[in-house]
Scaffold this active site. Structure first.
Site, PDB file in Angstrom:
ATOM      1  N   HIS A 115       0.734  -1.289  -0.104  1.00 34.14           N
ATOM      2  CA  HIS A 115      -0.031  -0.020  -0.023  1.00 34.14           C
ATOM      3  C   HIS A 115       0.708   1.206  -0.043  1.00 34.14           C
ATOM      4  O   HIS A 115       0.504   2.196  -0.717  1.00 34.14           O
ATOM      5  CB  HIS A 115      -1.147   0.007   1.244  1.00 34.14           C
ATOM      6  N   GLU A 116       1.936   1.194   0.955  1.00 32.89           N
ATOM      7  CA  GLU A 116       2.640   2.512   0.988  1.00 32.89           C
ATOM      8  C   GLU A 116       3.437   2.628  -0.328  1.00 32.89           C
ATOM      9  O   GLU A 116       3.670   3.700  -0.665  1.00 32.89           O
ATOM     10  CB  GLU A 116       3.529   2.287   1.943  1.00 32.89           C
ATOM     11  N   HIS A 119       1.672   4.475  -2.607  1.00 33.36           N
ATOM     12  CA  HIS A 119       1.714   6.073  -2.367  1.00 33.36           C
ATOM     13  C   HIS A 119       2.918   6.393  -3.047  1.00 33.36           C
ATOM     14  O   HIS A 119       3.215   7.414  -3.922  1.00 33.36           O
ATOM     15  CB  HIS A 119       1.646   6.231  -1.103  1.00 33.36           C
ATOM     16  N   HIS A 125      -5.730   7.367  -2.392  1.00 34.35           N
ATOM     17  CA  HIS A 125      -6.458   5.955  -1.837  1.00 34.35           C
ATOM     18  C   HIS A 125      -7.724   5.785  -2.671  1.00 34.35           C
ATOM     19  O   HIS A 125      -8.199   6.728  -3.543  1.00 34.35           O
ATOM     20  CB  HIS A 125      -7.101   6.481  -0.464  1.00 34.35           C
TER      21      HIS A 125
END
Lengths: 411, 188
Positions: A115-116, A119, A125
């Site tokens: 997930h990070e 980013h 998101h």
């Protein structure tokens, strides 16, 4: 998906600056590397790990205080990790979380890292709660995969990876219906000693057992005659993975490898077999649960719940079997809902019966051969005590829940 | 930014400030790598935080959502806002409980008024996988993450974890008819 930025190159370096204390170093490193691979699998990005010097993406763990990050963490819970967007490259994890890998306990490092890194590659998101890029972590998923929204997001930034990966197209693709090559049938199984490929409560309340190239019916009077699978269901191969009949749709689905066959009674539906695209291949078992009228597919320690008449979003599957079916083994060889309304699981030479709350009942597992096939234990060559066949000496005590079924086929 | 799920009662009890407010302005100030967003708010009601900051005028959050920055609409909705106080400033973010006021359930509004406060001595134990157990009298099992409906689920929307007679903490829904599935789910 939401886009927050973009790297102007497709080859990026990363560096792991420190590791959590809760995991062995090689496990933590493998989880972090896997996080990069999740993205490079679907986008034309390459990642190279460096051990020293400058790197595009830098991963580290810090806590409530940090000498290098103004945005400090908050102890266990709440904020788990945060990251910069391109082309900055910091990815930080809260060192006060219980980071884990391969278990439901704690916080899964691989999923949060993916997930990070999302980013760090420029994704914001997702509004889909099942997407990797959803802001809230909803727990460990053993067969974690990117959601279509995650894939669409990264490909909007960096393009598609060629060749196009499988599982991308939403619809099941048709296969040319090749008649099965007539091969030498596998040896006839012995219903009394054989382990099962699949079990199915079929149309008109008949119970079918599958093994190798053969199928037989199961009733109070013992196993019926053995038939070639293809003699009953034309075009169907032997050695099936799973079989399930749905009274809701009258459909019988057979699974083998990466293919699925649909029959109504003994007639194959047009367009089948199809390729299994939205669940994993090589399933272990399948059953229809009358209480919610859904079909459940099992593989390893996971299951998928499928609504035959609606478009099912499989992104949250597979889910852990033990989350819904308490006391059931992983990798069952067969499963079904039976006439008594109960769910049964089969594995090896034993089976389990579940109550309405899907919890294994007391006294299970029991012996398949004895209670389902009504086979007498071999009296001569097995020791009466400590024998591995049946609990009773006579071999004809019936499981009280099994009631009469017919033994003949109508076709 | 990744958040662990948090029950509104936990969010309430772990916040310095809980207010209902309308956002009336927004400004980006240079602070940190991407800057900080400062929202000007009109506070309508305060549920928690009278001693720390009796009147809140500004709310700070990271500008980037990858760093847990929170986006709020200006002059559009009333929000329930929770956050913490550092150096005399209120900070909030994606992992704090923030919701449009009109999206809150009746039970959540009652919770904010008094029930959540009553339950701050109880512990809400998150349940991500089975089996999970309570290990002491003051724990309620939070099972929304296991449900097919996901997070936020029934217990987030309709229940508070409150100490009952005998000193045990358990889920409480008040006047509303009890939800059978949840009663089963809380039984370990």
């Amino acid at each position: 998906y939401l886009l927050l930025g973009r790297w102007r190159k497709k080859h990026l370096t990363f560096r792991i600056l420190n590791l959590p204390s809760t995991l062995p170093p090689h496990t933590a490193r493998a989880a972090l590397r896997q996080a990069f691979q999740d993205w490079s699998n679907v986008a034309p990005l390459t990642f190279q790990e460096v051990q020293a010097g400058a790197a595009d993406i830098r991963l580290s763990f810090h806590g409530r205080q940090s000498s290098y990050c103004s945005n400090t963490f908050d102890g266990p819970g709440r904020v788990l990790a945060h990251a910069d967007i391109p082309e900055l490259g910091s990815v930080h994890f809260d060192e006060d979380e219980f980071w884990t890998e391969g278990t439901y306990r704690g916080v899964n490092l691989r999923i949060i890292a993916a997930h990070e890194v999302g980013h760090a590659l420029g994704l914001g998101h997702s509004r889909y709660s099942q997407a990797l890029m959803a802001p809230v972590y909803e727990g460990y998923r053993p067969h974690f995969k990117l959601h279509p929204d995650d894939v669409a997001g990264i490909q909007a930034l960096y393009g598609k990876k060629s060749p196009v990966i499988r599982d991308e197209e939403e619809e099941e693709t048709e296969l040319p219906t090749v008649p099965p090559v007539p091969t030498e049938p596998s040896p006839m199984p012995d219903p009394c000693s054989s382990e099962l490929d699949a079990m199915m409560l079929g149309p008109r309340g008949k119970t079918y057992a599958f093994k190798g190239d053969y199928v037989w019916t199961v009733s109070d009077s013992g196993p019926g005659p053995l038939f070639r699978v293809s003699a009953l269901w034309e075009g169907l191969p032997g050695n099936l993975d799973a079989a399930v009949y749905s009274p809701r749709t009258q459909w019988i689905h057979f699974f083998k490898g990466d293919k699925v066959w649909r029959y109504i009674n003994f007639k194959m539906s047009p367009g089948f077999p199809k390729k299994l695209n939205r669940v994993e291949p090589n399933l272990d078992a399948a059953l229809y649960w009358p209480l919610n009228q859904k079909v459940f597919l099992f593989k390893g320690s996971g299951y998928w719940q499928w609504d035959e008449l609606a478009r099912t979003d499989f992104s949250s599957y597979p889910k852990p079997i033990k989350g819904l079916f308490t006391g059931v083994p992983n990798q069952p060889s067969a499963a079904m809902s039976w006439q008594d309304g109960r769910v049964y699981f089969f594995k090896g030479k034993v089976y389990w019966r579940l109550n309405q709350q899907l919890r294994v009942e007391k006294g299970y597992p029991r012996n398949i051969s004895h209670n389902w096939m009504h086979c007498r234990p071999r009296t001569i060559d097995t020791t009466p005590s400590g024998g591995n066949t049946t609990p009773s000496g006579t071999g004809i005590t019936l499981d009280t829940t099994l009631s009469a079924t017919e033994t003949t086929f109508e076709y | 930014c990744t958040c662990s799920p948090s029950h509104p009662q936990d969010a309430f009890c772990n916040s310095d400030i809980v207010i209902r407010a309308k956002v009336v302005g927004k400004k980006l100030v240079k602070e940190g790598p991407f800057g900080t967003l400062v929202y000007t708010i009109k506070q309508m009601k305060m549920y928690r935080g009278f001693t720390k900051m009796p009147h809140v005028q500004y709310i700070h959050t990271e500008a980037s959502e990858s760093l847990c920055g929170l986006k709020l609409e200006v002059n559009k909705y009333q929000y329930l806002l929770t956050g913490r106080v550092y150096d005399g400033k209120m900070y909030t973010g994606l992992c704090n409980f923030v919701e449009r006021w009109d999206q809150l359930t009746l039970s959540q509004r009652k919770g904010l008024n008094y029930r959540y406060h009553l339950g701050c001595n109880c512990k809400i134990k998150s349940c991500y996988y089975l089996p999970c157990f309570v290990t002491s009298k003051n724990e309620c099992l939070w099972t929304d993450m296991l449900s097919n409906f996901g997070y936020p689920g029934y217990q987030s929307k309709h229940y508070a974890c409150i100490r009952q007679k005998g000193g045990y903490c358990s889920w409480y829904r008040g006047w509303a008819p009890p939800d059978k599935s949840i009663i089963n789910a809380t039984d370990p």
